[in-house]
Design a protein around this motif. Sequence first.
Motif, PDB file in Angstrom:
ATOM      1  N   ALA A  63      46.061  10.572 -47.286  1.00 39.37           N
ATOM      2  CA  ALA A  63      44.644  10.867 -47.072  1.00 39.37           C
ATOM      3  C   ALA A  63      44.491  12.035 -46.110  1.00 39.37           C
ATOM      4  N   ARG A  64      45.331  12.018 -45.069  1.00 38.81           N
ATOM      5  CA  ARG A  64      45.254  13.123 -44.104  1.00 38.81           C
ATOM      6  C   ARG A  64      45.615  14.437 -44.772  1.00 38.81           C
ATOM      7  N   ALA A  65      46.650  14.377 -45.579  1.00 37.53           N
ATOM      8  CA  ALA A  65      47.074  15.592 -46.285  1.00 37.53           C
ATOM      9  C   ALA A  65      45.967  16.066 -47.212  1.00 37.53           C
ATOM     10  N   ALA A  66      45.321  15.086 -47.849  1.00 35.89           N
ATOM     11  CA  ALA A  66      44.260  15.440 -48.788  1.00 35.89           C
ATOM     12  C   ALA A  66      43.096  16.101 -48.066  1.00 35.89           C
ATOM     13  N   VAL A  67      42.799  15.571 -46.886  1.00 33.39           N
ATOM     14  CA  VAL A  67      41.708  16.157 -46.101  1.00 33.39           C
ATOM     15  C   VAL A  67      42.050  17.592 -45.756  1.00 33.39           C
ATOM     16  N   ARG A  68      43.315  17.776 -45.400  1.00 33.95           N
ATOM     17  CA  ARG A  68      43.741  19.134 -45.065  1.00 33.95           C
ATOM     18  C   ARG A  68      43.591  20.046 -46.280  1.00 33.95           C
ATOM     19  N   HIS A  91      37.177  16.851 -51.031  1.00 33.52           N
ATOM     20  CA  HIS A  91      36.773  16.047 -52.188  1.00 33.52           C
ATOM     21  C   HIS A  91      37.603  16.354 -53.430  1.00 33.52           C
ATOM     22  N   LEU A  92      38.839  16.738 -53.210  1.00 38.25           N
ATOM     23  CA  LEU A  92      39.695  17.062 -54.342  1.00 38.25           C
ATOM     24  C   LEU A  92      39.816  15.873 -55.297  1.00 38.25           C
ATOM     25  N   ALA A  93      40.054  14.699 -54.708  1.00 41.44           N
ATOM     26  CA  ALA A  93      40.269  13.513 -55.530  1.00 41.44           C
ATOM     27  C   ALA A  93      39.039  13.205 -56.371  1.00 41.44           C
ATOM     28  N   LEU A  94      37.862  13.387 -55.774  1.00 41.70           N
ATOM     29  CA  LEU A  94      36.624  13.134 -56.506  1.00 41.70           C
ATOM     30  C   LEU A  94      36.500  14.059 -57.699  1.00 41.70           C
ATOM     31  N   VAL A  95      36.770  15.321 -57.454  1.00 43.73           N
ATOM     32  CA  VAL A  95      36.700  16.308 -58.524  1.00 43.73           C
ATOM     33  C   VAL A  95      37.657  15.928 -59.633  1.00 43.73           C
TER      34      VAL A  95
END
Lengths: 365, 166
Positions: B65-70, B74-78
């Motif tokens: 999740a931290r990596a995703a935030v970096r 909202h990458l996952a949402l897209v």
Amino acid sequence: MEHMDQGTLHAYLDNQMGTGAGPGRQEIEAHLAQCPECRASLEDARCLRDRARGILSESGPRQVAAPPFADVLARAARRPVRRSPGPVVVLAWAASLALAVTAGWFARSVGLRRTQENAAANLVATREPARAPAIEAKPPATQQVAQAAPTHADTGAAEPPVGAAAGAAPTTGAVPQSRPVADVALAEGKGAADTAARKLAEAPQPAAAPPPAAPSPTAAVAAEPAMRRVEPRAIQLTLSQGWVTVSPTEAARRLGGPLATIPGLPSLGTSVSEAEGAVVARTIQVLGPGQTIELTQQRAVAEKRAAAPAPAPAAAAQAGAAPRDTGAGQVTVEWEGFSVSGRALVPQDSLRRLLQRLTAAPPLR
Amino acid sequence: MRVDWATVYRETYADLVRFLHRKVWDADQARDLAQETFVRALDHDPDNPRAFVFTIAANLARDEARAAVRRKKHLALVKADSRDGSNGTNDDIDAERMALVRQALEQLSERDREALLLWDAGFSYPEIAAQTGLAVGAVGTTLARARKRLVDAMPQTVAGQQQGHG
């Protein structure tokens, strides 16, 4: 008893009473029986819990099929060693490089001495007919050869020890010096002189650092046959064993004990070999795409067991497999009175982990 | 005694994927992390393998999740949107509803959400307490609060829809 808090009600609904410090089931039920307010609260809580559960059930895949466990094992096997390699690896590299150079230097000295003893000039003649005359023709120490050294030593100069010696040649060309001659021979007689010296360094008995003996032109060429001796023997050993493909059950019968396999990995087959009365079973299993592990199993050597103190084998058996490294890409463990070696192109860690999972091969259906 | 990881894997995998999915919101990534979890667990011999596996998974998901935030918030949402209907692996999930649940869950505090997800994954109160650092006696209260917040956070239309279903 006053009214129950939400936490208690939810714990009651979840059938998790008595796990905390709150009241027990009987106490709660006694209270609920005589408190309509709490009964209503309980119903609210039940409704809330079910709604939450319903919401959560919409938030993820409903049907999840687990891929085979072998996938996990394969992934674990492919995993590089997790510990940060960092400075240790760098140091190891530096150390092996230094060792190779040093050993190469000494090996070269040994080669020089051996040549004198063996009169290996014949070898040169057969091996390198074109170059041999040039090498043999060189007198031990003449001005001409010493002067020729710089041109010929170009390749040799790449190797530190040779270069160090050859470096003296251009400036002291007029001084009769024997070392450059040998260097020419090293560079000329065998293009891969440094490789040869290093290979020699890897041979089982490294030279015990004798002082550099009187030089000889054939040094490098003579050194070469000496270090090649190791390989053919190893090949012969493998070829002399006849491997027969058998079923796991048959392999177990011949071994006189269970056949070791890693559960969850597809097997490509088992073969056995009986050399000098000792039965060796070999099983190959698939780790992942294009990756296999080879398990070699044989009775643990008897005298080694006898030599060990009595409690040791028992302890080992209790602990299951006690891994012990025997070389790169190979780990040997004691298992059920057998010695089982695993070989695969995976890190030692992973190999060890895989070998900890050894179990008896299931009978064929 | 040595843990039979093959069995733990069989029995835990589905719950673990669901648990991870609610953290990373990507079906493929949830599966990948579930496998990675077991790869890391193999080396160990814990008393409670199931709890151990979820601990690893929670940590992996947190790192992820931290990596995703970096990377992008909202990458996952897209990704989830673009997958709607096109990707077979997500066919059984209604992407729109999933996004709503996700939004609702994200309104919970991290500890409340964790307790709720662990309970949903079949953990007992003592196990949830061990995992989250809560006192065992506080798990019921935490779950009560988490459930209420989750239900309250879901839009009314969804609640109505649900009633229509029932």
